[in-house]
Design an enzyme around this catalytic site. Structure first.
Site, mmCIF file in Angstrom:
data_model
loop_
_atom_site.group_PDB
_atom_site.id
_atom_site.type_symbol
_atom_site.label_atom_id
_atom_site.label_comp_id
_atom_site.label_asym_id
_atom_site.label_seq_id
_atom_site.Cartn_x
_atom_site.Cartn_y
_atom_site.Cartn_z
ATOM 1 N N GLU A 14 -3.242 7.702 11.872
ATOM 2 C CA GLU A 14 -3.341 8.317 10.539
ATOM 3 C C GLU A 14 -4.776 8.705 10.201
ATOM 4 O OE1 GLU A 14 -1.393 6.153 7.374
ATOM 5 O OE2 GLU A 14 0.572 6.775 8.088
ATOM 6 N N HIS A 73 4.720 -4.573 33.929
ATOM 7 C CA HIS A 73 5.970 -4.275 34.631
ATOM 8 C C HIS A 73 6.717 -3.155 33.924
ATOM 9 C CE1 HIS A 73 5.515 -7.883 37.160
ATOM 10 N NE2 HIS A 73 4.788 -8.248 36.119
ATOM 11 N N LYS A 86 8.208 13.538 3.526
ATOM 12 C CA LYS A 86 8.475 13.060 2.162
ATOM 13 C C LYS A 86 8.932 14.228 1.295
ATOM 14 C CE LYS A 86 4.948 9.451 1.800
ATOM 15 N NZ LYS A 86 3.694 9.137 1.115
HETATM 16 O O1 PA5 Z 1 -2.595 4.131 5.204
HETATM 17 C C1 PA5 Z 1 -1.905 4.546 4.294
HETATM 18 O O2 PA5 Z 1 -2.391 4.860 3.180
HETATM 19 C C2 PA5 Z 1 -0.394 4.683 4.424
HETATM 20 O O3 PA5 Z 1 0.046 4.365 5.686
HETATM 21 C C3 PA5 Z 1 0.304 3.771 3.422
HETATM 22 O O4 PA5 Z 1 -0.097 2.455 3.628
HETATM 23 C C4 PA5 Z 1 1.824 3.854 3.530
HETATM 24 O O5 PA5 Z 1 2.256 5.177 3.443
HETATM 25 C C5 PA5 Z 1 2.479 3.047 2.405
HETATM 26 O O6 PA5 Z 1 2.055 3.497 1.169
HETATM 27 P P1 PA5 Z 1 2.177 2.672 -0.139
HETATM 28 O O7 PA5 Z 1 1.349 1.429 -0.027
HETATM 29 O O8 PA5 Z 1 1.674 3.568 -1.214
HETATM 30 O O9 PA5 Z 1 3.625 2.336 -0.336
#
Ligand code: PA5
Length: 479
Positions: A295, A338, A446
């Site tokens: 991410e 493995h 989303k």
């Molecule tokens: O790193 C991030 O910001 C995302 O991966 C969020 O943690 C994830 O989408 C969950 O979001 P939230 O804490 O708003 O539910």
């Protein structure tokens, strides 16, 4: 990773590091300027760099809350996904003995721990809710935005489950960790608290700490519930932060890690990052790293920096598509020797393997004496040898790898490990010229879901785009 080990075709030369000296210096100067300026740090999501130095009073309150929950409930469910889940799971597996939930002698009067809300698969939740007694179950719901569909859906199902048995006082058994001001979870907390301060108690999520960089914030209550020494975790993170503040590449482990991966990615086309702890208990930490890397650095657009009134802002440079990022893969030794290892050794030479080696395990077993070559050997000795052998086998095929050595899986070293990987990722973001603290690509699915579910307030652009470009299925290929 170095040419001295694997040759110059696939390894890093000393001169490669010299060549990017200017780039490294600029990256350090910019990163540190941002970290030093509180306004920019919070605005751009780098407040995680300050988490090792958190308010001791707050930590004490969290510890007290954790022990109250621990002493009163048989089960604690943590609901959350992505950054609101993976750090907690990593800590759970690193610090609680394997098979923790199965045996009361291992839990030592502590509650069983369950993680939910990290999927929309109905099977896990429905099975779990049939097994647990709502009266004996405490729920911690974690969502920074307070809007995430997975967490929301599961929390709503769990609220109903609690309410059916406990009645309206069910809210006493819930703690929410969410944004202090915005989001529908925040609204729910505020509404419940008008009824009673004990309803939907909540813990503050610090501003400027993004989900995947937030284990030392939103993960603290979980650490307190399972009885992990939070001060040690933060001490390890803080001491690592000091080491990672040096501008000298050979004194700063995070910079060195980032720089070598950056060179191998840019010059030798190593685009796959295999994270391979030689420890079962660190497999979930490797999973946590997958999210951190994917991410943070998997980005379509370059970052555009604008400065106005002394305040720096970052935007996506829509004129500059870069499509960068190494693809993370999590596995573990020796199990996956493995499995994936065959491909690591003989598949495309496009990977860098990071090993995490543990020097001292919490337990030891000796292979019984006999006439096998392994007879009389300790398991810890064999796993260390297997890791060394894997490094050797990779090097024979000119495959780069590096090894992070943890003296033991303790709160102190684990805190240091997480901080190190976070800082390495932030620094690599600077080298790549992308914003490591947003995740715009996650919005696509989303938006589509919201559109199909009929959510109001979706921007016209998004709706138009979905209408214009529906999902295409060619029936000819559906067999
Ligand atoms: O790193 C991030 O910001 C995302 O991966 C969020 O943690 C994830 O989408 C969950 O979001 P939230 O804490 O708003 O539910």
């Amino acid at each position: 990773m170095m040419s001295s080990s694997i040759g110059s075709e696939h390894g890093v030369l000393g001169s490669d590091l010299d060549e990017i000296k200017g780039v490294l210096n600029n990256a350090h100067e910019h990163l540190y300027a941002v970290i030093k300026d509180e306004r920019i740090r919070i605005k751009q999501g780098l407040e995680w760099t300050q988490l090792p130095y958190q308010d001791k009073k707050l930590i004490k309150e969290i510890k007290t809350l954790g022990s109250q929950i621990r002493n009163k409930y048989e089960n604690v469910m943590f609901l959350g996904i992505g950054g609101s889940y993976l750090g907690l799971k990593a800590a759970q597996d690193a610090f609680c003995p394997p098979y923790y939930n199965e045996f009361s002698s291992l839990r030592k009067d502590k509650p069983r721990i369950y993680f939910e809300g990290n999927n929309l698969d109905p099977d896990t939740l429905s099975v779990l809710l049939k097994q647990l007694n709502p009266k004996k179950t405490f729920v911690v719901v974690i969502s920074k935005s307070g809007e995430t569909t997975e967490t929301k859906a599961v929390f709503m199902a769990i609220e109903k489950w609690l309410k059916n048995v406990i009645g309206k006082n069910y809210a006493k058994q819930v703690i929410a960790i969410t944004d202090p001001e915005s989001g529908s979870l925040r609204k729910k907390v505020n509404k419940q608290q008008l009824v009673s301060k004990l309803f939907f108690r909540n813990l503050p999520l610090l501003k400027g700490v993004g989900g995947r960089f937030s284990e030392f914030n939103m993960g603290l209550l979980h650490l307190a519930v399972i009885g992990v020494d939070i001060d040690e975790v933060l001490k390890g993170a803080g001491e690592m932060a000091e080491r990672c503040a040096s501008c000298e590449i050979l004194k700063n482990p995070a910079y060195l890690y980032a720089a070598l991966h950056y060179i191998l990615y840019k010059k030798k086309e190593k685009s796959i990052a295999v994270m391979m702890p030689f420890s079962e208990t660190l497999k979930s930490t490797a999973d946590w790293y997958v999210q951190l890397l994917a991410e943070s650095l998997g980005k379509k657009y370059a970052r555009k920096i604008q400065v106005s009134g002394g305040l720096e802002t970052w935007q996506m440079d829509l004129d500059k598509i870069v499509n960068v990022g190494r693809t993370p893969v999590s596995c573990r030794g020796t199990n996956d020797l493995h499995s994936i290892q065959q491909n690591n050794i003989e598949g495309r030479n496009d990977k860098v393997v990071t090993f995490i080696k543990v020097e001292k395990f919490k337990n030891e077993i000796k292979v019984p004496v006999g006439d096998e070559i392994i007879s009389g050997r300790k398991f810890s000795e064999l796993i260390a040898l297997a890791q060394e052998a894997t490094v050797w086998a990779l090097a024979q095929e000119a495959r780069p790898s590096c090894t992070i050595t943890l003296p033991e899986v303790s709160p102190y070293y684990w805190g240091g490990l997480l901080f190190f990987l976070q800082m390495a990722t932030a620094f690599e973001g600077e080298l790549l010229g992308v914003n490591a603290f947003d995740q715009p690509g996650v919005e696509g699915y989303k938006n589509y879901m919201y559109y199909k579910l009929g959510k109001t307030g979706i921007s016209a652009d998004i709706s138009e785009n979905i209408k214009k470009h529906p999902l295409v299925k060619d029936n000819k290929f559906i067999l």
